[in-house]
Design a protein around this motif. Structure first.
Motif, PDB file in Angstrom:
ATOM      1  N   LYS A  10      48.848  40.433  35.200  1.00 60.00           N
ATOM      2  CA  LYS A  10      48.558  41.274  36.359  1.00 60.00           C
ATOM      3  C   LYS A  10      49.761  41.287  37.299  1.00 60.00           C
ATOM      4  O   LYS A  10      50.519  40.310  37.368  1.00 60.00           O
ATOM      5  CB  LYS A  10      47.340  40.751  37.128  1.00 60.00           C
ATOM      6  CG  LYS A  10      46.043  40.810  36.346  1.00 60.00           C
ATOM      7  CD  LYS A  10      45.609  42.240  36.164  1.00 60.00           C
ATOM      8  CE  LYS A  10      44.211  42.310  35.573  1.00 60.00           C
ATOM      9  NZ  LYS A  10      43.741  43.674  35.470  1.00 60.00           N
ATOM     10  N   SER A  12      50.932  42.477  41.471  1.00 59.99           N
ATOM     11  CA  SER A  12      50.385  42.707  42.802  1.00 59.99           C
ATOM     12  C   SER A  12      51.023  43.903  43.508  1.00 59.99           C
ATOM     13  O   SER A  12      50.692  44.189  44.648  1.00 59.99           O
ATOM     14  CB  SER A  12      50.581  41.457  43.667  1.00 59.99           C
ATOM     15  OG  SER A  12      51.971  41.180  43.791  1.00 59.99           O
ATOM     16  N   SER A  47      47.419  47.802  37.280  1.00 60.30           N
ATOM     17  CA  SER A  47      47.790  46.443  37.684  1.00 60.30           C
ATOM     18  C   SER A  47      47.971  45.517  36.485  1.00 60.30           C
ATOM     19  O   SER A  47      48.219  44.321  36.655  1.00 60.30           O
ATOM     20  CB  SER A  47      46.737  45.854  38.632  1.00 60.30           C
ATOM     21  OG  SER A  47      45.524  45.601  37.938  1.00 60.30           O
TER      22      SER A  47
END
Length: 87
Positions: A10, A12, A47
């Motif tokens: 993932k 941010s 993401s």
């Protein structure tokens, strides 16, 4: 023998921001013995990123461990799923 490591993780920030940071770090990756083969973003989840990197066993983990630039790129540490592939 080098292995290709597939990492799904993932981020941010946006993929373009992460990709710029990743690409800007290529010289350091190559100096550590890491070759980037592929990087991309999920078409259904912006993401989620996947990278395929080639290196001798243990090199990638050592490079990522404690590397503040990895986290600063937007990479969410601890979200990784790793798999290794041999030719």
């Amino acid at each position: 023998m080098k292995v290709a490591t597939r990492i799904v993780f993932k981020i941010s920030n946006t993929f373009s921001e992460w990709a710029k940071a990743f690409d800007d770090d290529r010289a350091n990756q190559e100096a550590a013995g890491i070759k980037a083969i592929f990087r991309g973003v999920s078409e259904t989840d912006s993401s989620t990123v996947m990278a395929i990197l080639e290196a001798e066993p243990g090199v990638l983990g050592k490079y990522m461990e404690g590397n503040k630039d990895v986290e600063a790129s937007g990479h969410i540490i601890g979200s990784e799923e790793f798999s290794n592939w041999m030719a």
